[in-house]
Design a protein around this motif. Structure first.
Motif, PDB file in Angstrom:
ATOM      1  N   MET A  23      74.847  11.520  97.394  1.00  0.00           N
ATOM      2  CA  MET A  23      73.986  12.628  96.923  1.00  0.00           C
ATOM      3  C   MET A  23      75.013  13.678  96.510  1.00  0.00           C
ATOM      4  O   MET A  23      75.230  14.682  97.126  1.00  0.00           O
ATOM      5  CB  MET A  23      73.324  13.379  98.244  1.00  0.00           C
ATOM      6  N   ASP A  24      75.445  13.544  95.189  1.00  0.00           N
ATOM      7  CA  ASP A  24      76.420  14.097  94.554  1.00  0.00           C
ATOM      8  C   ASP A  24      75.930  15.189  93.657  1.00  0.00           C
ATOM      9  O   ASP A  24      76.430  16.320  93.885  1.00  0.00           O
ATOM     10  CB  ASP A  24      77.318  13.356  93.739  1.00  0.00           C
ATOM     11  N   ILE A  25      75.172  14.982  92.791  1.00  0.00           N
ATOM     12  CA  ILE A  25      74.702  15.990  91.977  1.00  0.00           C
ATOM     13  C   ILE A  25      73.721  17.114  92.458  1.00  0.00           C
ATOM     14  O   ILE A  25      74.068  18.176  92.163  1.00  0.00           O
ATOM     15  CB  ILE A  25      73.828  15.164  90.628  1.00  0.00           C
ATOM     16  N   GLY A  26      72.606  16.649  93.219  1.00  0.00           N
ATOM     17  CA  GLY A  26      71.902  17.849  93.745  1.00  0.00           C
ATOM     18  C   GLY A  26      72.527  18.704  94.751  1.00  0.00           C
ATOM     19  O   GLY A  26      72.091  19.711  95.144  1.00  0.00           O
ATOM     20  N   SER A  27      73.674  18.206  95.237  1.00  0.00           N
ATOM     21  CA  SER A  27      74.602  19.148  96.212  1.00  0.00           C
ATOM     22  C   SER A  27      75.577  19.827  95.317  1.00  0.00           C
ATOM     23  O   SER A  27      76.268  20.439  96.214  1.00  0.00           O
ATOM     24  CB  SER A  27      75.118  18.055  97.337  1.00  0.00           C
ATOM     25  N   ALA A  28      75.958  19.476  94.170  1.00  0.00           N
ATOM     26  CA  ALA A  28      76.812  20.176  93.289  1.00  0.00           C
ATOM     27  C   ALA A  28      78.334  19.756  94.232  1.00  0.00           C
ATOM     28  O   ALA A  28      79.100  20.465  94.238  1.00  0.00           O
ATOM     29  CB  ALA A  28      76.641  21.746  93.256  1.00  0.00           C
ATOM     30  N   LYS A  29      78.326  18.578  94.673  1.00  0.00           N
ATOM     31  CA  LYS A  29      79.511  18.150  95.210  1.00  0.00           C
ATOM     32  C   LYS A  29      80.694  17.779  94.178  1.00  0.00           C
ATOM     33  O   LYS A  29      80.595  17.734  92.956  1.00  0.00           O
ATOM     34  CB  LYS A  29      79.161  16.611  95.785  1.00  0.00           C
ATOM     35  N   PRO A  30      81.792  18.521  94.578  1.00  0.00           N
ATOM     36  CA  PRO A  30      82.975  18.330  93.457  1.00  0.00           C
ATOM     37  C   PRO A  30      83.189  16.836  93.284  1.00  0.00           C
ATOM     38  O   PRO A  30      82.974  15.985  93.953  1.00  0.00           O
ATOM     39  CB  PRO A  30      84.351  18.753  94.525  1.00  0.00           C
ATOM     40  N   ASP A  31      83.716  16.461  91.902  1.00  0.00           N
ATOM     41  CA  ASP A  31      83.760  15.291  91.387  1.00  0.00           C
ATOM     42  C   ASP A  31      85.004  14.492  92.115  1.00  0.00           C
ATOM     43  O   ASP A  31      85.792  15.034  92.785  1.00  0.00           O
ATOM     44  CB  ASP A  31      83.858  15.301  89.829  1.00  0.00           C
ATOM     45  N   PRO A  32      84.792  13.202  91.897  1.00  0.00           N
ATOM     46  CA  PRO A  32      86.094  12.429  92.703  1.00  0.00           C
ATOM     47  C   PRO A  32      87.581  12.971  92.126  1.00  0.00           C
ATOM     48  O   PRO A  32      88.531  12.940  92.923  1.00  0.00           O
ATOM     49  CB  PRO A  32      85.813  11.066  91.883  1.00  0.00           C
TER      50      PRO A  32
END
Length: 307
Positions: A23-32
């Motif tokens: 759940m990366d994009i919708g949480s605005a998670k920092p990229d790897p």
């Protein structure tokens, strides 16, 4: 991240969606790449099928903070789930912890008579909570009945005792313990103008769509073991895209619903922050933002460790 370059900080995420893998994009998670350079604790620690509670966050955060302090470093908690931060700093009430035996009994009953029947049971013992809980929301029905069976008191009793808002996810957890055993410096970052905030929210969601949010949610749907009753899928943005992919409404309405839900979330965040004791406001538009934060940190360090 800029502060962690200037100070010996350990970054601890305070975000109820970034905990979930995939759940990366919708949480605005920092990229790897960013996370490799600036490691964050409590990101990607759970599968979306495994709920993560405020109580668990408090336990994990306190453990990480203790490790950081013992190593002579500064825990830097960052994120927007203010309910989690409130649980960390203040604890909440004396609701009982989850009881696997009682929970198992409730689940067994659900298999036999169905969740709507259990919702009716809840309505008879706690009409206030039942009115707030949808008959199909299994997790909340289960927790409300569990609290009643363990204590003989309705869940709404604990809401009233804590002055809590039953719409907040925080109040479904057992969050116990004393106040935060640290001298915390609270920094709140916000745009000066509300209209700027709303414009940024709309732009942010459009960027997420361009980055592939629909594909990300579709991958979650295709797993087959996730549903809208899980905290992960109920997250703002994910819930609206999921419903769109289920055919409940069109794309334009999905965008409107997602941005409206995000504005409502931001409004709740601002309400929390305005009532927070000893808050230090920083402007998101300040080009000297990091320097402003460093001045506040230096002042606090001097007051804690006078020469």
């Amino acid at each position: 991240m800029a502060l962690s370059e200037r100070l010996p900080c350990d970054l601890i995420s305070v975000d109820s969606v970034m905990v979930y893998r995939g759940m990366d994009i919708g949480s605005a998670k920092p990229d790897p790449e960013t996370l490799a350079r600036y490691p964050h604790h409590l990101i990607d620690i759970r599968d979306p099928a495994e709920p993560y509670s405020a109580a668990e966050f408090r336990t994990d955060a306190l453990r990480l903070m203790e490790q950081s302090v013992n190593a002579g470093r500064i825990p830097l908690l960052v994120g927007g789930t203010i309910m989690y931060y409130k649980a960390l700093c203040q604890g909440l009430g004396d609701m009982p912890s989850a009881d696997e035996s009682v929970r198992g009994e409730i689940l067994a009953e659900a298999e036999q008579i169905g969740w709507p029947a259990l919702h009716e049971q809840l309505r008879q013992v706690d009409p206030i909570a039942a009115a707030k809980i949808h008959p199909n929301n299994r997790q909340r029905i289960q927790r409300a009945l569990e609290v009643y069976r363990l204590t003989g008191r309705p869940l709404s009793h604990y809401w009233a005792a804590d002055g809590a808002n039953p719409e907040n996810e925080l109040n479904w957890d057992s969050v116990n313990g004393a106040a935060l055993p640290y001298n915390a410096l609270n920094l709140a970052l916000a745009p000066v103008k509300r209209e700027d905030l709303h414009a940024r929210i709309a732009k942010r969601f459009q960027i997420m769509l361009e980055q592939g949010l629909l594909d990300e949610v579709e991958q979650l749907r295709q797993r087959g073991d996730l549903n809208v009753e899980l905290p992960s899928i109920r997250a703002v943005g994910y819930r609206q895209v999921w419903s769109y992919l289920e055919g409940e409404f069109g794309r334009e309405e999905m965008v409107e619903k997602a941005t409206a839900a995000t504005r409502q979330l931001a409004k709740r965040q601002m309400t929390w922050l305005r009532s927070w004791p000893e808050i230090n406001w920083l402007s998101a538009d300040d080009i000297q933002l990091v320097e402003a934060a460093m001045r506040l940190i230096s002042q606090r360090l001097q007051s804690c460790n006078p020469l």
